[in-house]
Design an enzyme around this catalytic site. Structure first.
Site, PDB file in Angstrom:
ATOM      1  CD  GLU A  99      24.388  13.898   5.225  1.00 57.63           C
ATOM      2  OE1 GLU A  99      24.263  13.173   4.227  1.00 57.63           O
ATOM      3  OE2 GLU A  99      24.454  13.453   6.376  1.00 57.63           O
ATOM      4  CB  CYS A 119      13.278  12.505   5.973  1.00 53.50           C
ATOM      5  SG  CYS A 119      12.201  11.666   4.790  1.00 53.50           S
ATOM      6  CB  CYS A 123      12.480   4.684   4.837  1.00 49.92           C
ATOM      7  SG  CYS A 123      11.429   5.394   3.537  1.00 49.92           S
ATOM      8  CB  CYS A 126      16.327   5.797   5.431  1.00 47.22           C
ATOM      9  SG  CYS A 126      17.012   7.271   4.658  1.00 47.22           S
ATOM     10  CD  GLU A 172       9.050  12.158  -1.528  1.00 49.69           C
ATOM     11  OE1 GLU A 172       8.816  12.666  -2.642  1.00 49.69           O
ATOM     12  OE2 GLU A 172       9.578  11.029  -1.382  1.00 49.69           O
ATOM     13  CB  SER A 227      12.456   5.188  -2.843  1.00 54.41           C
ATOM     14  OG  SER A 227      13.485   6.112  -3.079  1.00 54.41           O
ATOM     15  CG  LEU A 228       9.467  -0.933  -5.697  1.00 55.28           C
ATOM     16  CD1 LEU A 228       8.065  -0.371  -5.546  1.00 55.28           C
ATOM     17  CD2 LEU A 228       9.626  -1.646  -7.041  1.00 55.28           C
ATOM     18  CG  ASN A 305      26.239   2.894   2.058  1.00 52.04           C
ATOM     19  OD1 ASN A 305      27.244   2.223   1.851  1.00 52.04           O
ATOM     20  ND2 ASN A 305      25.771   3.759   1.171  1.00 52.04           N
ATOM     21  CB  CYS A 349      21.120   9.497   2.283  1.00 50.57           C
ATOM     22  SG  CYS A 349      20.259  11.055   2.117  1.00 50.57           S
TER      23      CYS A 349
END
Length: 365
Positions: A99, A119, A123, A126, A172, A227-228, A305, A349
């Site tokens: 994407e 990925c 996470c 995500c 990543e 990205s915390l 989202n 994403c």
């Protein structure tokens, strides 16, 4: 009987920096200025084939075609939002999909690029990690994402160009470090696309703090985002499993090294998840974490989202987001609630890619 898929083995010429292109040309019996001409055709004139490079000899064009392809991506799906956001699904030469997102900002056209097919960071909120990493995206394939978005405007005679790039798509970036760095040097080259370093942002989850230190020595003025998403290890581990191997203590030791070395600001991305990480108490923990570093810190609060596969997570309410923001501001933390883009399309994403792969599997079933 299975259909044979022919995979392109030649790399994209977009993956070469200008110096690498010059080196290749000289090794192949050409003068340095010929490589400079090719570079100009690629990024200033933005041709779609080597044959369009009219000041090159037929023999040199044959040599280019023998060793390289130009654009390795094929456009599969385009989604356009009412706010001007455009989401692209591209197919790679091996039939895998990635994407890319174009966002219209007040300051220009910003493109979000993908660096991996899938990925492995895991996470839990995500969409990108729903499908595991298949492979890295090459430097040429990353540059091609920019070139295809720019082509959209060129073909329509629009005097607009991609002015900003965020490396925040699927994957990543620091897990694909070599290709990432080539990509950054290509798009930042003053004789090419000339996208200013301060207009480029690379985001990492911090899975390898040593890479943040390495990035500090790349001699580029490119922005770094982290990205915390949580201010303590327990909460962050529940959201981002990489925290087990890279706890906040190690992550911030690397971040402090980066800021001391570069004197550049770091942006902290923080997705607001209802009932998970959006309470005033957690906001205070975040403020306490950032405060000693506040001079070179900026917190970006991001509305979530929702993703169908992660039904346990919901977007934080506007009221809770406002309270969270207020706690940070009262502590003197530089912060903002990020403006949303593309909410009427597959905005999260990895969402569009995941949907298309499911659709393709359903056709084969």
């Amino acid at each position: 009987m299975t259909e044979n898929i022919i995979t392109e083995t030649r790399p994209s010429i977009y993956g070469l920096t200008r110096d690498q292109l010059i080196e290749w040309a000289i090794e192949n019996g050409e003068k340095k200025f010929r490589a400079t001409q090719v570079w100009d055709w690629l990024y200033r004139k933005r041709v779609q084939s080597f044959e369009e490079m009219s000041n090159l000899s037929a023999a040199f064009i044959d040599k280019l075609n023998e060793h390289f392809i130009l654009n390795p991506l094929e456009q599969v799906v385009v989604q356009e939002s009412a706010d001007g956001t455009v989401k692209y699904l591209f197919m790679l030469p091996d039939q895998m999909m990635i994407e890319t997102v174009l966002m219209r900002q007040s300051y220009g056209l910003s493109v979000c690029v993908t660096t991996q097919v899938g990925c492995n960071m895991g996470c839990t909120f995500c969409a990108s990690g729903i499908l595991k990493k298949e492979r890295d995206v090459t430097a040429g394939e990353i540059v091609s994402q920019i070139m295809l978005v720019q082509k959209y405007f060129d073909e329509r005679g629009l005097d607009e160009r991609v002015s900003h790039v965020v490396v925040m798509g699927i994957g990543e970036p620091f897990d694909n470090y070599e290709h990432l760095m080539n990509f950054l040097r290509v798009i930042n080259d003053d004789n090419g696309l000339a996208i200013g370093a301060r207009h480029i942002t690379v985001s990492t989850c911090g899975f390898m703090p040593a890479k943040i230190k390495e990035f500090a020595h790349e001699n580029l003025q490119i922005n770094l985002a982290i990205s915390l998403h949580a201010p303590n290890n327990e909460l962050r581990t529940s959201l981002m499993r990489i925290t087990r191997n890279a706890p906040l203590e190690k992550l911030f030791e690397a971040i402090d090294y980066y800021t001391e070395t570069t004197n550049r600001r770091v942006t902290y991305e923080y997705i607001m998840l209802s009932g998970e990480n959006d309470s005033p108490e957690i906001a205070q923990q975040l403020a306490d974490l950032i405060k000693p570093r506040n001079k070179l810190s900026y917190v970006n609060l991001i509305p979530y989202n929702p993703v169908a596969e992660h039904i346990k997570y919901e977007r934080s309410t506007k009221d809770n987001t406002a309270k969270f923001y207020d706690v940070l501001k009262k502590n003197g933390i530089n912060c903002v609630v990020r403006q949303e883009h593309g909410t009427d399309i597959d905005a999260a994403c990895g969402q569009l890619r995941s949907k298309q792969i499911k659709k393709n599997k359903a056709k084969l079933a």
